[in-house]
Write a protein that holds these residues in place. Structure first.
Motif, short mmCIF file in Angstrom:
data_model
loop_
_atom_site.label_atom_id
_atom_site.label_comp_id
_atom_site.label_asym_id
_atom_site.label_seq_id
_atom_site.Cartn_x
_atom_site.Cartn_y
_atom_site.Cartn_z
N LEU A 1 -0.08 -44.59 -1.15
CA LEU A 1 0.10 -43.55 -2.15
C LEU A 1 1.45 -43.65 -2.83
N ASP A 2 1.45 -43.39 -4.11
CA ASP A 2 2.67 -43.13 -4.86
C ASP A 2 2.54 -41.67 -5.30
N LYS A 3 2.98 -40.77 -4.43
CA LYS A 3 2.72 -39.34 -4.64
C LYS A 3 3.41 -38.80 -5.88
N LYS A 4 4.60 -39.25 -6.14
CA LYS A 4 5.33 -38.76 -7.30
C LYS A 4 4.63 -39.16 -8.59
N GLY A 5 4.16 -40.39 -8.65
CA GLY A 5 3.49 -40.87 -9.85
C GLY A 5 2.00 -40.60 -9.89
N LYS A 6 1.48 -40.02 -8.80
CA LYS A 6 0.05 -39.76 -8.66
C LYS A 6 -0.75 -41.03 -8.92
N ARG A 7 -0.38 -42.06 -8.15
CA ARG A 7 -1.04 -43.36 -8.26
C ARG A 7 -1.35 -43.90 -6.87
N VAL A 8 -2.28 -44.83 -6.83
CA VAL A 8 -2.65 -45.50 -5.59
C VAL A 8 -2.34 -46.98 -5.77
N PHE A 9 -1.60 -47.55 -4.83
CA PHE A 9 -1.17 -48.94 -4.91
C PHE A 9 -1.97 -49.79 -3.94
N VAL A 10 -2.57 -50.86 -4.45
CA VAL A 10 -3.35 -51.78 -3.62
C VAL A 10 -2.72 -53.17 -3.73
N SER A 11 -1.98 -53.56 -2.69
CA SER A 11 -1.21 -54.80 -2.76
C SER A 11 -2.07 -56.04 -2.57
N ALA A 12 -3.29 -55.88 -2.07
CA ALA A 12 -4.14 -57.05 -1.80
C ALA A 12 -4.93 -57.50 -3.02
N VAL A 13 -4.86 -56.76 -4.12
CA VAL A 13 -5.63 -57.08 -5.32
C VAL A 13 -4.72 -56.98 -6.53
N ASP A 14 -4.92 -57.86 -7.51
CA ASP A 14 -4.17 -57.75 -8.76
C ASP A 14 -5.10 -58.02 -9.93
N SER A 15 -4.56 -58.07 -11.13
CA SER A 15 -5.39 -58.23 -12.32
C SER A 15 -6.09 -59.58 -12.38
N ASN A 16 -5.58 -60.56 -11.66
CA ASN A 16 -6.19 -61.89 -11.65
C ASN A 16 -7.31 -62.01 -10.62
N THR A 17 -7.27 -61.20 -9.57
CA THR A 17 -8.25 -61.32 -8.50
C THR A 17 -9.28 -60.20 -8.46
N VAL A 18 -9.03 -59.09 -9.18
CA VAL A 18 -9.95 -57.95 -9.09
C VAL A 18 -11.34 -58.32 -9.60
N GLY A 19 -11.42 -59.28 -10.53
CA GLY A 19 -12.71 -59.68 -11.06
C GLY A 19 -13.62 -60.35 -10.05
N SER A 20 -13.04 -60.83 -8.94
CA SER A 20 -13.85 -61.47 -7.90
C SER A 20 -14.06 -60.56 -6.70
N TYR A 21 -13.59 -59.31 -6.81
CA TYR A 21 -13.79 -58.35 -5.71
C TYR A 21 -15.26 -57.94 -5.69
N PRO A 22 -15.87 -57.79 -4.50
CA PRO A 22 -17.28 -57.40 -4.41
C PRO A 22 -17.55 -56.07 -5.12
N VAL A 23 -18.54 -56.06 -5.98
CA VAL A 23 -18.89 -54.87 -6.74
C VAL A 23 -19.94 -54.07 -5.98
N TYR A 24 -19.71 -52.78 -5.90
CA TYR A 24 -20.68 -51.87 -5.28
C TYR A 24 -21.64 -51.38 -6.36
N THR A 25 -22.92 -51.66 -6.19
CA THR A 25 -23.90 -51.38 -7.23
C THR A 25 -24.61 -50.05 -7.05
N GLY A 26 -24.21 -49.26 -6.05
CA GLY A 26 -24.80 -47.95 -5.85
C GLY A 26 -25.81 -47.93 -4.71
#
Length: 245
Positions: free
Chosen positions: A85-110
C-alpha cells in the motif's frame, strides 16, 4: 451472497452481503495500481475472498487496455500479499509486474476461479521473482523444469497453497510505502461545478468507460468528500457506481 457464488471457494467481495473490509483497513477499491517501473497498470476493481477462511486472497485488478491491445477490459487477480500500500497516495504498488510484463500476466476471464488459473498466477510470479533476483543462467533451465514438473501434478488447491507470504493479507494491510516513480497521467477535466461529477454518475449519462476515467472519477469524489461536498455514505455509493459494482 449471490447464488452464483454460493458454492465457490473464492468469491468477489462485491457479491457478499455479510463480508466487509475490517474497520481499521483501508478500502482500496478504485485505487490506482502501480508497477515496478512506476507506470499505472490499472485499478483495483474488487477483492477476492475465501469465505470459509474469512481472508482476502486476491486483488481483482482491471488493467489498462493499452497493455493488451484490446477494446475489452482485462481482469488480473494479484495475490494480496504480493502488493504493498501507498496509503498517502491511495495507490497499490506491485513490484513483481511492470508495463513490459503485465501483458503476459494470466488474464481472469470471469466465472469460478479455476485451480489452473491460480497455479498459472503463482508460476508467473515465481518467474518474475527469479528474474528480479538475477538467478544465474545455468540455474534458469532447472528452475523452469521444476515448474513444469509441478504443473503436471493435479491442479488441486489445498490449504497449504495459501500458506505463503504471497497470500498474507496482514502483510498487505500493514504495508505503507511511497511510490516515487510516478508519471503524469491525463485525466478528465474536473474544473467544473461539483454537482457535474455526482449528477453524471447518478443519472448514468456519462459513466466512466475506461480504467483512467474510473480512477479520475474516484479521485474527484475523494476530493469532494474531503471538502465536505458529499457525505461518507454518498461517497461509498458513488464510488461503487463508478466501479460498476
Amino acid at each position: 451472497m449471490n447464488d452464483e457464488f454460493k458454492n465457490e471457494r473464492l468469491v468477489p467481495l462485491s457479491a457478499m452481503k455479510d463480508y466487509k473490509i475490517a474497520k481499521d483497513n483501508p478500502d482500496v477499491l478504485g485505487w490506482r495500481v502501480i508497477g515496478a517501473d512506476g507506470e499505472s497498470l490499472g485499478m483495483v476493481r474488487d477483492l477476492i475472498v475465501d469465505p470459509h477462511a474469512m481472508k482476502a486472497r486476491y486483488l481483482s485488478v482491471v488493467a489498462d487496455r493499452r497493455f493488451f491491445n484490446t477494446g475489452d477490459d482485462q481482469h488480473l487477480l494479484v495475490p494480496i500479499g504480493v502488493a504493498a500500500l501507498d496509503k498517502k497516495g491511495k495507490r497499490v504498488f506491485v513490484s513483481a509486474v511492470d508495463s513490459n510484463t503485465v501483458g503476459s500476466y494470466p488474464v481472469y476471464t470471469g466465472g469460478p476461479i479455476s485451480e489452473d488459473y491460480e497455479y498459472r498466477v503463482r508460476d508467473t510470479l515465481a518467474r518474475a521473482q527469479r528474474d528480479t533476483i538475477g538467478t544465474q543462467q545455468e540455474h534458469r533451465a532447472e528452475f523452469d523444469e521444476a515448474l513444469r514438473e509441478q504443473r503436471t501434478q493435479p491442479s488441486t488447491i489445498s490449504d497449504d497453497f495459501y500458506n505463503d507470504a504471497s497470500f498474507d493479507e496482514n502483510r498487505f494491510y500493514a504495508s505503507d510505502q511511497e511510490v516515487y516513480r510516478e508519471k503524469i497521467y491525463s485525466t478528465r477535466d474536473y474544473d467544473k461545478e461539483d454537482r457535474t461529477v455526482t449528477e453524471d454518475i447518478h443519472t448514468d449519462e456519462r459513466r466512466p468507460t475506461s480504467v483512467e476515467d474510473s480512477i479520475a472519477t474516484i479521485e474527484r469524489l475523494e476530493h469532494l468528500r474531503e471538502r465536505g461536498s458529499i457525505t461518507e455514505e454518498e461517497f461509498i455509493l458513488l464510488k461503487k457506481r463508478a466501479l460498476n459494482l
